[in-house]
Scaffold this motif. Sequence first.
Motif, PDB file in Angstrom:
ATOM      1  N   LEU A 129      -1.489  -3.548   5.949  1.00 50.99           N
ATOM      2  CA  LEU A 129      -2.502  -3.399   5.264  1.00 50.99           C
ATOM      3  C   LEU A 129      -2.329  -3.510   3.901  1.00 50.99           C
ATOM      4  O   LEU A 129      -1.307  -2.971   3.486  1.00 50.99           O
ATOM      5  CB  LEU A 129      -3.192  -1.849   5.820  1.00 50.99           C
ATOM      6  CG  LEU A 129      -3.833  -2.080   7.007  1.00 50.99           C
ATOM      7  CD1 LEU A 129      -4.038  -0.581   7.715  1.00 50.99           C
ATOM      8  CD2 LEU A 129      -5.178  -2.849   7.072  1.00 50.99           C
ATOM      9  N   LYS A 130      -3.653  -3.881   3.025  1.00 53.48           N
ATOM     10  CA  LYS A 130      -3.370  -4.047   1.801  1.00 53.48           C
ATOM     11  C   LYS A 130      -4.474  -3.382   1.059  1.00 53.48           C
ATOM     12  O   LYS A 130      -5.304  -3.076   1.724  1.00 53.48           O
ATOM     13  CB  LYS A 130      -3.374  -5.337   1.356  1.00 53.48           C
ATOM     14  CG  LYS A 130      -2.440  -6.291   2.110  1.00 53.48           C
ATOM     15  CD  LYS A 130      -2.764  -8.023   1.868  1.00 53.48           C
ATOM     16  CE  LYS A 130      -1.806  -8.753   2.656  1.00 53.48           C
ATOM     17  NZ  LYS A 130      -1.831 -10.281   2.304  1.00 53.48           N
ATOM     18  N   PRO A 131      -4.483  -3.085  -0.125  1.00 58.36           N
ATOM     19  CA  PRO A 131      -5.643  -2.193  -0.765  1.00 58.36           C
ATOM     20  C   PRO A 131      -6.953  -3.009  -0.878  1.00 58.36           C
ATOM     21  O   PRO A 131      -7.795  -2.582  -0.428  1.00 58.36           O
ATOM     22  CB  PRO A 131      -5.337  -2.211  -2.254  1.00 58.36           C
ATOM     23  CG  PRO A 131      -3.562  -2.013  -2.388  1.00 58.36           C
ATOM     24  CD  PRO A 131      -3.362  -2.830  -0.990  1.00 58.36           C
ATOM     25  N   GLU A 132      -6.776  -4.213  -0.649  1.00 55.47           N
ATOM     26  CA  GLU A 132      -8.007  -5.319  -0.615  1.00 55.47           C
ATOM     27  C   GLU A 132      -8.593  -5.259   1.008  1.00 55.47           C
ATOM     28  O   GLU A 132      -9.565  -5.804   0.948  1.00 55.47           O
ATOM     29  CB  GLU A 132      -7.728  -6.929  -0.748  1.00 55.47           C
ATOM     30  CG  GLU A 132      -6.486  -7.333  -0.070  1.00 55.47           C
ATOM     31  CD  GLU A 132      -5.278  -7.152  -1.031  1.00 55.47           C
ATOM     32  OE1 GLU A 132      -5.084  -6.136  -1.508  1.00 55.47           O
ATOM     33  OE2 GLU A 132      -4.575  -8.207  -1.198  1.00 55.47           O
ATOM     34  N   ASP A 133      -7.951  -4.674   1.934  1.00 61.35           N
ATOM     35  CA  ASP A 133      -8.562  -4.330   3.288  1.00 61.35           C
ATOM     36  C   ASP A 133      -9.204  -2.998   3.319  1.00 61.35           C
ATOM     37  O   ASP A 133     -10.008  -3.003   4.231  1.00 61.35           O
ATOM     38  CB  ASP A 133      -7.416  -4.303   4.268  1.00 61.35           C
ATOM     39  CG  ASP A 133      -6.597  -5.314   4.314  1.00 61.35           C
ATOM     40  OD1 ASP A 133      -5.245  -5.271   4.560  1.00 61.35           O
ATOM     41  OD2 ASP A 133      -6.976  -6.616   4.309  1.00 61.35           O
TER      42      ASP A 133
END
Length: 113
Positions: free
Chosen positions: A85-89
């Motif tokens: 997971l990424k912050p943009e998720d």
Amino acid sequence: QVQLAESGGGLVRTGGSLRLSCAASVSIFRAGTMAWYRQAPGKQRELVGRIYSDSSTMYAESMKGRCSISRDNTKNTVYLQMNSLKPEDTAAYYCYARDYRTWGQGTQVTVSS
């Protein structure tokens, strides 16, 4: 008519994983195509992926390779497994029963950097 209830959201660090669940009030076998969408603040709701009655799947490019949708017809539940997971998720994630045109209430996923 069908009711959908998502769960499993929360706060996770970058690179972490989460599994979201969508419990349906009717047999999801009969519900047909199920989908996951997400909506980040200030953005339009976007498709994450779908699972069809035959359990085949399709995924949006943004999540391809990092997520997997599955269904358990015995539990009337659809799952969204998200990895790396990424912050943009970060978004509210919604379950959608296409044949019933019904949305769940959503579950929040926040990915910290």
